[in-house]
Design a protein around this motif. Structure first.
Motif, mmCIF file in Angstrom:
data_model
loop_
_atom_site.group_PDB
_atom_site.id
_atom_site.type_symbol
_atom_site.label_atom_id
_atom_site.label_comp_id
_atom_site.label_asym_id
_atom_site.label_seq_id
_atom_site.Cartn_x
_atom_site.Cartn_y
_atom_site.Cartn_z
ATOM 1 N N TYR A 53 0.799 -1.222 0.000
ATOM 2 C CA TYR A 53 0.000 0.000 0.000
ATOM 3 C C TYR A 53 0.831 1.271 0.000
ATOM 4 C CZ TYR A 53 -3.761 -3.193 1.195
ATOM 5 O OH TYR A 53 -4.664 -4.205 1.180
ATOM 6 N N ALA A 54 2.127 1.157 -0.047
ATOM 7 C CA ALA A 54 3.003 2.323 0.054
ATOM 8 C C ALA A 54 3.611 2.667 -1.300
ATOM 9 C CB ALA A 54 4.112 2.057 1.072
ATOM 10 N N VAL A 55 3.522 3.952 -1.651
ATOM 11 C CA VAL A 55 4.152 4.439 -2.871
ATOM 12 C C VAL A 55 4.950 5.693 -2.542
ATOM 13 C CG1 VAL A 55 2.375 3.527 -4.427
ATOM 14 C CG2 VAL A 55 2.167 5.857 -3.553
ATOM 15 N N ALA A 56 5.883 6.021 -3.421
ATOM 16 C CA ALA A 56 6.665 7.243 -3.287
ATOM 17 C C ALA A 56 7.086 7.682 -4.682
ATOM 18 C CB ALA A 56 7.889 7.017 -2.396
ATOM 19 N N TRP A 57 7.368 8.946 -4.818
ATOM 20 C CA TRP A 57 7.793 9.499 -6.094
ATOM 21 C C TRP A 57 9.285 9.749 -6.062
ATOM 22 C CZ3 TRP A 57 3.117 9.897 -4.059
ATOM 23 C CH2 TRP A 57 2.016 9.856 -4.892
ATOM 24 N N ALA A 58 9.928 9.583 -7.211
ATOM 25 C CA ALA A 58 11.340 9.936 -7.329
ATOM 26 C C ALA A 58 11.435 11.456 -7.288
ATOM 27 C CB ALA A 58 11.922 9.395 -8.631
ATOM 28 N N GLU A 59 12.256 11.957 -6.403
ATOM 29 C CA GLU A 59 12.390 13.406 -6.231
ATOM 30 C C GLU A 59 12.768 14.076 -7.550
ATOM 31 O OE1 GLU A 59 14.451 16.244 -2.936
ATOM 32 O OE2 GLU A 59 15.720 14.659 -3.767
ATOM 33 N N ASP A 60 13.634 13.444 -8.325
ATOM 34 C CA ASP A 60 14.052 14.000 -9.611
ATOM 35 C C ASP A 60 12.872 14.150 -10.566
ATOM 36 O OD1 ASP A 60 16.647 14.062 -8.701
ATOM 37 O OD2 ASP A 60 17.288 12.290 -9.812
ATOM 38 N N ASP A 61 11.962 13.167 -10.575
ATOM 39 C CA ASP A 61 10.792 13.235 -11.452
ATOM 40 C C ASP A 61 9.896 14.415 -11.085
ATOM 41 O OD1 ASP A 61 11.698 10.964 -12.696
ATOM 42 O OD2 ASP A 61 10.201 9.628 -11.796
ATOM 43 N N VAL A 62 9.690 14.620 -9.801
ATOM 44 C CA VAL A 62 8.841 15.719 -9.337
ATOM 45 C C VAL A 62 9.515 17.058 -9.633
ATOM 46 C CG1 VAL A 62 7.748 16.795 -7.315
ATOM 47 C CG2 VAL A 62 7.729 14.300 -7.579
ATOM 48 N N ASP A 63 10.819 17.156 -9.374
ATOM 49 C CA ASP A 63 11.543 18.400 -9.652
ATOM 50 C C ASP A 63 11.522 18.732 -11.140
ATOM 51 O OD1 ASP A 63 12.107 18.703 -6.962
ATOM 52 O OD2 ASP A 63 14.161 17.937 -7.119
ATOM 53 N N THR A 64 11.690 17.725 -11.981
ATOM 54 C CA THR A 64 11.653 17.934 -13.432
ATOM 55 C C THR A 64 10.276 18.408 -13.866
ATOM 56 O OG1 THR A 64 13.350 16.251 -13.772
ATOM 57 C CG2 THR A 64 11.987 16.813 -15.672
ATOM 58 N N TRP A 65 9.218 17.813 -13.284
ATOM 59 C CA TRP A 65 7.845 18.217 -13.607
ATOM 60 C C TRP A 65 7.628 19.680 -13.237
ATOM 61 C CZ3 TRP A 65 3.606 20.010 -10.919
ATOM 62 C CH2 TRP A 65 2.386 19.970 -11.588
ATOM 63 N N VAL A 66 8.089 20.085 -12.058
ATOM 64 C CA VAL A 66 7.936 21.476 -11.611
ATOM 65 C C VAL A 66 8.693 22.411 -12.554
ATOM 66 C CG1 VAL A 66 8.488 23.127 -9.773
ATOM 67 C CG2 VAL A 66 7.505 20.907 -9.191
ATOM 68 N N GLU A 67 9.930 22.072 -12.887
ATOM 69 C CA GLU A 67 10.734 22.909 -13.786
ATOM 70 C C GLU A 67 10.056 23.056 -15.148
ATOM 71 O OE1 GLU A 67 14.660 21.273 -13.950
ATOM 72 O OE2 GLU A 67 14.927 21.454 -11.788
ATOM 73 N N CYS A 68 9.482 21.982 -15.641
ATOM 74 C CA CYS A 68 8.791 22.004 -16.926
ATOM 75 C C CYS A 68 7.588 22.941 -16.863
ATOM 76 C CB CYS A 68 8.370 20.591 -17.304
ATOM 77 S SG CYS A 68 7.615 20.485 -18.940
ATOM 78 N N ARG A 69 6.831 22.860 -15.793
ATOM 79 C CA ARG A 69 5.663 23.733 -15.623
ATOM 80 C C ARG A 69 6.072 25.192 -15.544
ATOM 81 N NH1 ARG A 69 0.550 21.479 -16.125
ATOM 82 N NH2 ARG A 69 -0.163 23.060 -14.708
ATOM 83 N N LEU A 70 7.182 25.470 -14.853
ATOM 84 C CA LEU A 70 7.656 26.844 -14.725
ATOM 85 C C LEU A 70 8.157 27.391 -16.068
ATOM 86 C CD1 LEU A 70 9.542 26.686 -11.315
ATOM 87 C CD2 LEU A 70 7.367 27.820 -11.795
ATOM 88 N N SER A 71 8.794 26.548 -16.852
ATOM 89 C CA SER A 71 9.322 27.000 -18.138
ATOM 90 C C SER A 71 8.201 27.267 -19.146
ATOM 91 C CB SER A 71 10.315 25.990 -18.709
ATOM 92 O OG SER A 71 9.666 24.786 -19.067
ATOM 93 N N LYS A 72 7.048 26.617 -18.978
ATOM 94 C CA LYS A 72 5.912 26.852 -19.877
ATOM 95 C C LYS A 72 5.265 28.210 -19.621
ATOM 96 C CE LYS A 72 4.499 22.113 -20.736
ATOM 97 N NZ LYS A 72 3.407 21.136 -20.601
ATOM 98 N N LYS A 73 5.432 28.727 -18.409
ATOM 99 C CA LYS A 73 4.810 30.007 -18.059
ATOM 100 C C LYS A 73 5.583 31.191 -18.613
ATOM 101 C CE LYS A 73 2.189 28.696 -14.071
ATOM 102 N NZ LYS A 73 1.563 29.216 -12.895
ATOM 103 N N THR A 74 6.856 31.009 -18.900
ATOM 104 C CA THR A 74 7.658 32.152 -19.372
ATOM 105 C C THR A 74 7.758 32.214 -20.858
ATOM 106 O OG1 THR A 74 9.709 30.863 -19.143
ATOM 107 C CG2 THR A 74 9.055 32.254 -17.295
#
Length: 74
Positions: A53-74
């Motif tokens: 029942y336990a899951v976790a996300w790779a920190e790199d995957d989440v950081d990359t997703w955030v960076e991608c979202r930020l780059s789309k705004k500019t």
């Protein structure tokens, strides 16, 4: 007995942390339902299974997703 390693050749090893849902929510500013809905739609990284029942996300995957979202705004 063991792996032969050439002297002078060192490759930096990057350690990826696994982060649980509360930290993911804090980092991305989304609720649980939105995260899971976006995962189903392919809009958010999928977690890795840690146990039954336990899951976790790779920190790199989440950081990359955030960076991608930020780059789309500019």
């Amino acid at each position: 007995m063991g792996e032969k390693v050439e002297k002078g050749v060192t490759a930096p090893r990057r350690v990826t942390r696994l982060i649980r849902l509360p930290e993911v929510q804090h980092r991305v500013g989304l609720g649980r339902s939105t995260i899971y809905r976006w995962m189903a739609d392919g809009k958010f990284p999928k977690p890795v299974q840690l146990g039954s029942y336990a899951v976790a996300w790779a920190e790199d995957d989440v950081d990359t997703w955030v960076e991608c979202r930020l780059s789309k705004k500019t």
